[in-house]
Design a protein around this motif. Structure first.
Motif, PDB file in Angstrom:
ATOM      1  N   TYR A  42      -0.105  -0.264  -5.279  1.00 44.79           N
ATOM      2  CA  TYR A  42      -0.249   1.189  -5.205  1.00 44.79           C
ATOM      3  C   TYR A  42      -0.374   1.603  -3.738  1.00 44.79           C
ATOM      4  CZ  TYR A  42      -2.830   5.584  -4.947  1.00 44.79           C
ATOM      5  OH  TYR A  42      -3.257   6.844  -4.604  1.00 44.79           O
ATOM      6  N   ALA A  43       0.323   2.655  -3.361  1.00 43.59           N
ATOM      7  CA  ALA A  43       0.244   3.225  -2.014  1.00 43.59           C
ATOM      8  C   ALA A  43       0.548   4.720  -2.126  1.00 43.59           C
ATOM      9  CB  ALA A  43       1.226   2.527  -1.070  1.00 43.59           C
ATOM     10  N   PRO A  44       0.327   5.479  -1.058  1.00 38.04           N
ATOM     11  CA  PRO A  44       0.580   6.926  -1.126  1.00 38.04           C
ATOM     12  C   PRO A  44       1.998   7.284  -1.579  1.00 38.04           C
ATOM     13  CG  PRO A  44      -0.661   6.419   0.845  1.00 38.04           C
ATOM     14  CD  PRO A  44      -0.310   5.098   0.222  1.00 38.04           C
ATOM     15  N   GLU A  45       2.967   6.386  -1.311  1.00 38.51           N
ATOM     16  CA  GLU A  45       4.352   6.674  -1.716  1.00 38.51           C
ATOM     17  C   GLU A  45       4.596   6.461  -3.201  1.00 38.51           C
ATOM     18  OE1 GLU A  45       4.341   5.252   2.553  1.00 38.51           O
ATOM     19  OE2 GLU A  45       3.422   4.669   0.643  1.00 38.51           O
ATOM     20  N   GLY A  46       3.690   5.754  -3.866  1.00 33.51           N
ATOM     21  CA  GLY A  46       3.893   5.501  -5.290  1.00 33.51           C
ATOM     22  C   GLY A  46       3.485   4.102  -5.673  1.00 33.51           C
ATOM     23  N   PHE A  47       4.267   3.497  -6.563  1.00 33.59           N
ATOM     24  CA  PHE A  47       3.981   2.156  -7.075  1.00 33.59           C
ATOM     25  C   PHE A  47       5.180   1.259  -6.809  1.00 33.59           C
ATOM     26  CE2 PHE A  47       1.411   5.162  -9.364  1.00 33.59           C
ATOM     27  CZ  PHE A  47       0.184   4.532  -9.492  1.00 33.59           C
ATOM     28  N   GLN A  48       4.917   0.095  -6.220  1.00 33.28           N
ATOM     29  CA  GLN A  48       6.002  -0.825  -5.890  1.00 33.28           C
ATOM     30  C   GLN A  48       5.763  -2.180  -6.549  1.00 33.28           C
ATOM     31  OE1 GLN A  48       6.834  -2.797  -1.825  1.00 33.28           O
ATOM     32  NE2 GLN A  48       8.340  -1.145  -1.918  1.00 33.28           N
ATOM     33  N   VAL A  49       6.817  -2.723  -7.155  1.00 35.80           N
ATOM     34  CA  VAL A  49       6.750  -4.057  -7.737  1.00 35.80           C
ATOM     35  C   VAL A  49       6.748  -5.073  -6.598  1.00 35.80           C
ATOM     36  CG1 VAL A  49       7.891  -5.753  -9.196  1.00 35.80           C
ATOM     37  CG2 VAL A  49       7.936  -3.339  -9.848  1.00 35.80           C
ATOM     38  N   VAL A  50       5.659  -5.812  -6.475  1.00 36.92           N
ATOM     39  CA  VAL A  50       5.560  -6.851  -5.449  1.00 36.92           C
ATOM     40  C   VAL A  50       6.118  -8.162  -5.975  1.00 36.92           C
ATOM     41  CG1 VAL A  50       3.986  -8.179  -3.988  1.00 36.92           C
ATOM     42  CG2 VAL A  50       3.516  -5.763  -4.450  1.00 36.92           C
TER      43      VAL A  50
END
Length: 215
Positions: A42-50
């Protein structure tokens, strides 16, 4: 230094144990006999699959980013900072607007929050299935143990970065010392060679600092 507002996939030093995390998620998906397992940041830009489990049935690859305002299972976990188990999303209208359900056909979700060493939300570790499920407590405990391993890695990474920063910077000014300068310079020289770019160096000699240094 890696910070909570930075994607771990953008970390350039290779200190994040992605290969280890990949094995962890692949094993989790096999144990659950599930078509997909993830570590999501989770980050301010949204959700990223790591990390994305390696089955062909998994519709999401590592690096996929979803806007923050999207109705996602992982968003609910991050907001509530607690376990979320949805045995059958088709029975709850709340998930009708979730693209994982409406577009990809996922029906079941089990996820837990992952935190940075500071206590801030890192994201989630989760397993998803196209069929309804009935996971018992042992399965939840397994995901919890795997989550603890991810958080332990983040703590180790944070301590490594702190020690590295102390070793390469001046305590008073926070500027790079000799060791730090050479380390960073080597990185930029290598990048310039790969990219066929030119580098420039600007330095200044300031007088009258002895009085300040002697204080």
């Amino acid at each position: 230094m890696l910070t909570p507002d930075q994607w771990v996939l953008d970390e350039s030093e290779g200190s994040v144990p992605l290969a280890k995390w990949q094995k962890t998620i692949d094993v989790m998906a096999r144990v659950f006999n599930a078509p997909a397992g993830f570590i999501v940041q989770y980050a301010p830009e949204g959700f990223q699959v790591v990390i994305s489990s390696g089955q062909a049935s998994n519709p999401y690859d590592a690096g996929v980013t979803v806007p923050q305002d999207t109705n996602l299972f992982c968003k609910k976990v991050v907001e509530q900072q607690e376990l979320l188990y949805v045995p059958d999303a088709s029975t709850d209208p709340y998930w009708n607007t979730n693209p994982e359900v409406s577009d990809d056909g996922f029906c079941s979700y089990l996820g837990l929050p992952v935190k940075w060493p500071t206590g801030e939300p890192f994201g989630t570790i989760c397993v998803m299935d196209f069929n309804a499920t009935n996971y018992q407590k042992d399965y939840v405990d397994l995901v919890s143990e795997l989550r603890d391993l991810i958080e332990a890695d983040l703590k180790i990474l944070s301590r490594y970065q702190m020690i590295s920063n102390l070793a390469m910077t001046d305590e008073l000014t926070g500027l790079y010392n000799r060791r730090g300068f050479y380390s960073v310079a080597q990185q930029y020289i290598a990048l310039a060679k790969r990219s066929k770019l030119s580098l420039g160096l600007l330095y200044m000699d300031m007088d009258g600092l002895k009085r300040v240094n002697d204080v």
